[in-house]
Design a protein around this motif. Structure first.
Motif, PDB file in Angstrom:
ATOM      1  N   GLU A  44       0.859  -1.192   0.000  1.00 50.34           N
ATOM      2  CA  GLU A  44       0.000   0.000   0.000  1.00 50.34           C
ATOM      3  C   GLU A  44       0.892   1.237   0.000  1.00 50.34           C
ATOM      4  O   GLU A  44       2.063   1.188   0.374  1.00 50.34           O
ATOM      5  N   GLN A  45       0.336   2.336  -0.444  1.00 54.06           N
ATOM      6  CA  GLN A  45       1.011   3.623  -0.339  1.00 54.06           C
ATOM      7  C   GLN A  45       0.388   4.336   0.857  1.00 54.06           C
ATOM      8  O   GLN A  45      -0.828   4.283   1.041  1.00 54.06           O
ATOM      9  N   ALA A  46       1.216   4.958   1.679  1.00 47.41           N
ATOM     10  CA  ALA A  46       0.666   5.632   2.858  1.00 47.41           C
ATOM     11  C   ALA A  46       1.353   6.970   3.066  1.00 47.41           C
ATOM     12  O   ALA A  46       2.547   7.112   2.794  1.00 47.41           O
ATOM     13  N   VAL A  47       0.581   7.924   3.559  1.00 46.93           N
ATOM     14  CA  VAL A  47       1.153   9.212   3.954  1.00 46.93           C
ATOM     15  C   VAL A  47       1.338   9.155   5.459  1.00 46.93           C
ATOM     16  O   VAL A  47       0.376   8.943   6.199  1.00 46.93           O
ATOM     17  N   LEU A  48       2.568   9.307   5.906  1.00 46.15           N
ATOM     18  CA  LEU A  48       2.847   9.161   7.331  1.00 46.15           C
ATOM     19  C   LEU A  48       2.479  10.433   8.079  1.00 46.15           C
ATOM     20  O   LEU A  48       2.817  11.535   7.644  1.00 46.15           O
ATOM     21  N   PRO A  49       1.794  10.281   9.211  1.00 50.78           N
ATOM     22  CA  PRO A  49       1.550  11.471  10.038  1.00 50.78           C
ATOM     23  C   PRO A  49       2.870  11.972  10.634  1.00 50.78           C
ATOM     24  O   PRO A  49       3.844  11.226  10.694  1.00 50.78           O
ATOM     25  N   ASP A  50       2.862  13.193  11.094  1.00 54.36           N
ATOM     26  CA  ASP A  50       4.089  13.820  11.593  1.00 54.36           C
ATOM     27  C   ASP A  50       4.779  13.040  12.712  1.00 54.36           C
ATOM     28  O   ASP A  50       6.008  13.012  12.793  1.00 54.36           O
ATOM     29  N   GLN A  51       3.963  12.430  13.576  1.00 53.08           N
ATOM     30  CA  GLN A  51       4.591  11.785  14.744  1.00 53.08           C
ATOM     31  C   GLN A  51       5.299  10.470  14.397  1.00 53.08           C
ATOM     32  O   GLN A  51       5.942   9.879  15.252  1.00 53.08           O
ATOM     33  N   VAL A  52       5.186  10.015  13.154  1.00 49.01           N
ATOM     34  CA  VAL A  52       5.851   8.760  12.753  1.00 49.01           C
ATOM     35  C   VAL A  52       7.210   9.071  12.140  1.00 49.01           C
ATOM     36  O   VAL A  52       7.298   9.621  11.043  1.00 49.01           O
ATOM     37  N   GLY A  53       8.286   8.731  12.873  1.00 47.86           N
ATOM     38  CA  GLY A  53       9.635   9.047  12.389  1.00 47.86           C
ATOM     39  C   GLY A  53      10.578   7.858  12.387  1.00 47.86           C
ATOM     40  O   GLY A  53      11.683   7.921  11.860  1.00 47.86           O
ATOM     41  N   ASP A  54      10.115   6.772  13.002  1.00 47.43           N
ATOM     42  CA  ASP A  54      10.970   5.583  13.000  1.00 47.43           C
ATOM     43  C   ASP A  54      10.107   4.316  12.930  1.00 47.43           C
ATOM     44  O   ASP A  54       8.863   4.398  12.913  1.00 47.43           O
ATOM     45  N   VAL A  55      10.757   3.176  12.868  1.00 44.48           N
ATOM     46  CA  VAL A  55      10.043   1.902  12.714  1.00 44.48           C
ATOM     47  C   VAL A  55       9.093   1.668  13.891  1.00 44.48           C
ATOM     48  O   VAL A  55       7.966   1.194  13.708  1.00 44.48           O
ATOM     49  N   ARG A  56       9.532   2.050  15.089  1.00 46.82           N
ATOM     50  CA  ARG A  56       8.703   1.834  16.281  1.00 46.82           C
ATOM     51  C   ARG A  56       7.378   2.587  16.169  1.00 46.82           C
ATOM     52  O   ARG A  56       6.299   2.009  16.358  1.00 46.82           O
ATOM     53  N   SER A  57       7.450   3.871  15.836  1.00 48.29           N
ATOM     54  CA  SER A  57       6.234   4.688  15.769  1.00 48.29           C
ATOM     55  C   SER A  57       5.375   4.316  14.555  1.00 48.29           C
ATOM     56  O   SER A  57       4.153   4.374  14.610  1.00 48.29           O
ATOM     57  N   LEU A  58       6.015   3.873  13.481  1.00 46.89           N
ATOM     58  CA  LEU A  58       5.255   3.414  12.308  1.00 46.89           C
ATOM     59  C   LEU A  58       4.458   2.158  12.658  1.00 46.89           C
ATOM     60  O   LEU A  58       3.267   2.045  12.310  1.00 46.89           O
ATOM     61  N   THR A  59       5.098   1.237  13.361  1.00 53.37           N
ATOM     62  CA  THR A  59       4.428  -0.008  13.754  1.00 53.37           C
ATOM     63  C   THR A  59       3.247   0.303  14.678  1.00 53.37           C
ATOM     64  O   THR A  59       2.155  -0.242  14.528  1.00 53.37           O
ATOM     65  N   GLU A  60       3.474   1.205  15.608  1.00 58.95           N
ATOM     66  CA  GLU A  60       2.426   1.614  16.547  1.00 58.95           C
ATOM     67  C   GLU A  60       1.245   2.236  15.783  1.00 58.95           C
ATOM     68  O   GLU A  60       0.076   1.937  16.054  1.00 58.95           O
ATOM     69  N   TRP A  61       1.550   3.033  14.799  1.00 62.01           N
ATOM     70  CA  TRP A  61       0.524   3.704  13.987  1.00 62.01           C
ATOM     71  C   TRP A  61      -0.331   2.676  13.235  1.00 62.01           C
ATOM     72  O   TRP A  61      -1.560   2.751  13.195  1.00 62.01           O
ATOM     73  N   LEU A  62       0.343   1.658  12.668  1.00 60.90           N
ATOM     74  CA  LEU A  62      -0.381   0.596  11.949  1.00 60.90           C
ATOM     75  C   LEU A  62      -1.223  -0.232  12.912  1.00 60.90           C
ATOM     76  O   LEU A  62      -2.337  -0.659  12.590  1.00 60.90           O
ATOM     77  N   ARG A  63      -0.683  -0.457  14.103  1.00 65.14           N
ATOM     78  CA  ARG A  63      -1.375  -1.248  15.118  1.00 65.14           C
ATOM     79  C   ARG A  63      -2.709  -0.593  15.486  1.00 65.14           C
ATOM     80  O   ARG A  63      -3.685  -1.276  15.791  1.00 65.14           O
ATOM     81  N   GLN A  64      -2.731   0.725  15.431  1.00 62.52           N
ATOM     82  CA  GLN A  64      -3.948   1.454  15.806  1.00 62.52           C
ATOM     83  C   GLN A  64      -5.095   1.252  14.815  1.00 62.52           C
ATOM     84  O   GLN A  64      -6.224   1.659  15.075  1.00 62.52           O
ATOM     85  N   ARG A  65      -4.796   0.599  13.683  1.00 66.61           N
ATOM     86  CA  ARG A  65      -5.891   0.250  12.771  1.00 66.61           C
ATOM     87  C   ARG A  65      -6.801  -0.812  13.381  1.00 66.61           C
ATOM     88  O   ARG A  65      -7.890  -1.065  12.893  1.00 66.61           O
ATOM     89  N   GLY A  66      -6.296  -1.461  14.449  1.00 69.61           N
ATOM     90  CA  GLY A  66      -7.102  -2.460  15.145  1.00 69.61           C
ATOM     91  C   GLY A  66      -7.182  -3.783  14.405  1.00 69.61           C
ATOM     92  O   GLY A  66      -6.492  -4.000  13.404  1.00 69.61           O
ATOM     93  N   GLY A  67      -8.046  -4.700  14.893  1.00 67.69           N
ATOM     94  CA  GLY A  67      -8.285  -5.989  14.241  1.00 67.69           C
ATOM     95  C   GLY A  67      -7.008  -6.773  14.008  1.00 67.69           C
ATOM     96  O   GLY A  67      -6.172  -6.904  14.909  1.00 67.69           O
ATOM     97  N   VAL A  68      -6.876  -7.312  12.795  1.00 68.24           N
ATOM     98  CA  VAL A  68      -5.688  -8.133  12.479  1.00 68.24           C
ATOM     99  C   VAL A  68      -4.398  -7.317  12.583  1.00 68.24           C
ATOM    100  O   VAL A  68      -3.327  -7.860  12.834  1.00 68.24           O
ATOM    101  N   TRP A  69      -4.506  -6.014  12.382  1.00 69.82           N
ATOM    102  CA  TRP A  69      -3.296  -5.167  12.459  1.00 69.82           C
ATOM    103  C   TRP A  69      -2.785  -5.136  13.902  1.00 69.82           C
ATOM    104  O   TRP A  69      -1.588  -5.276  14.149  1.00 69.82           O
ATOM    105  N   GLN A  70      -3.702  -4.941  14.803  1.00 75.30           N
ATOM    106  CA  GLN A  70      -3.346  -4.918  16.218  1.00 75.30           C
ATOM    107  C   GLN A  70      -2.787  -6.269  16.651  1.00 75.30           C
ATOM    108  O   GLN A  70      -1.797  -6.354  17.375  1.00 75.30           O
ATOM    109  N   GLU A  71      -3.432  -7.308  16.132  1.00 80.36           N
ATOM    110  CA  GLU A  71      -3.062  -8.677  16.502  1.00 80.36           C
ATOM    111  C   GLU A  71      -1.678  -9.062  15.971  1.00 80.36           C
ATOM    112  O   GLU A  71      -0.801  -9.477  16.731  1.00 80.36           O
ATOM    113  N   GLU A  72      -1.479  -8.906  14.669  1.00 84.16           N
ATOM    114  CA  GLU A  72      -0.225  -9.353  14.045  1.00 84.16           C
ATOM    115  C   GLU A  72       0.959  -8.481  14.442  1.00 84.16           C
ATOM    116  O   GLU A  72       2.099  -8.946  14.440  1.00 84.16           O
TER     117      GLU A  72
END
Lengths: 154, 84, 154, 84
Positions: free
Chosen positions: D19-47
């Motif tokens: 997918e193509q994504a526009v990162l919000p300002d607070q996402v600057g590293d792998v940790r914050s990117l992963t956290e951002w994706l996790r907030q999508r919930g469901g399988v994203w939160q799980e995996e």
């Protein structure tokens, strides 16, 4: 388990195909091929002649393979060693091991080579511009074989 | 009667690859057999000198100086091996 | 040094012949071949599908080969890894190393395999009577790769 | 805009390979990117749960949670590798 001494060349691909043929328990094959180099101990080598002790050679190789089989969980082993006149880039020896997992195949293959180098009765005579000479055994080969002996058995 | 075999450099230096020999009574192991051959002098004394790294196989098994030799044995003398 | 990812099978004999072709400085070749077994973790496997990350795979394999070359005195390396659907006894991977002396070839070949197992982006999915499942990474593969790291760097 | 790639089990579970994504300002590293994706919930939160052994590569190099991510990067999420 097989050991062959022969003057003819061998076909690596065909030998490995035969080794693992129809055996879906083999997940790893490690093959070592030794070749004639054109340079040894800083002398250029134009030809090499390999002599052996018929009878004892086959016995020694079979015993080394049996030792590897008793030591590691391996499925198949194969040793082919050529004798006679050989030129640079010619194949000298093939050692192949098939096993379920890779570490056993690596260890057993290297073990067989190290013991072959110090226990199997083969001798190399090299032809160089300075004349022909028998190759001296290398201390490093003795050391290599020794490292497989458990400390308490030394 | 035993069969004595010589390989590689020893075969060349001795000028023979095998011989049949009747062992004298005092020869009962590899050590005394080597000593007996050494007494032939010349290249025998030279190649089988204690300092030389000669290997011996009795009936196609690697032997030590203490290995027993007896009538009917096949005993081979050769330099350290260099195959592979 | 070469790394290939392909769906087609490879010919061990031809690949090794090419690796050492006309190079009389190579005295030792060690080749590892990984094969599909019909049994994994006590489940029978009828088919396996290998997925990879195109681009990163070739990059990772090339970096692993370069690391081996900087670490051991070796002459040639080759890695071929297949992807797609494979059946038991099919070849999965070939790692081959050519060097002047055998110990370097053995060590470098095993090093490349251990790193490939933990660093190269391939994933296996197995088909068993209980259905299809993604194979879990094994702790033992991580341990195998770790042993190449010098103590002071850990 | 970054490119996000998913492989193996993650590709199947997320139902997409990229997918193509526009990162919000607070996402600057792998940790914050992963956290951002996790907030999508469901399988994203799980995996992408912290306990899950997910690996991340940034521009085709293995990355750590601290690895920087920036516009134009190719960032891949996948399970520990199992080739060979």
């Amino acid at each position: 388990m097989a050991a062959r001494v022969q003057t003819e060349d061998f076909d690596l691909g065909a030998e490995i195909a035969r080794l693992r043929q129809g055996n879906p328990a083999i997940g790893a094959v490690v093959a070592f091929v030794g070749l004639v180099r054109d340079l040894n101990e800083n002398a250029s080598v134009s030809e090499m002649t390999l002599e052996h002790y018929p009878g004892m050679t086959e016995k020694a190789l079979t015993e080394i393979e049996a030792a590897a089989k008793s030591r590691w969980d391996i499925v198949e082993t194969l040793v082919i060693h050529r004798v006679g006149a050989l030129q640079p880039t010619d194949q000298i020896v093939l050692v192949a091991v098939g096993s379920a997992h890779r570490h056993e195949a690596f260890a057993a293959c290297e073990f067989i080579m190290d013991y072959l180098k110090t226990q199997a009765p083969f001798w190399k005579k090299e032809q160089t511009p300075q004349g022909a000479h028998w190759v001296d055994a290398r201390e490093s080969d003795e050391t290599a074989a020794q490292r497989w002996i458990p400390p308490q058995a030394k | 009667m035993v069969t004595l075999l010589y390989f590689a450099r020893l075969r060349e230096t001795f000028g023979t690859s095998s011989e049949q020999a009747v062992l004298p009574d005092q020869v009962g192991d590899v050590r005394s057999l080597t000593e007996w051959l050494r007494q032939r002098g010349g290249v025998w004394q030279e190649e089988l000198a204690a300092a030389r790294p000669v290997r011996v196989a009795v009936n196609q098994d690697m032997a030590s100086p203490d290995t027993t030799v007896r009538d009917g044995d096949e005993i081979a003398f050769f330099p350290p091996v260099t195959g592979g």
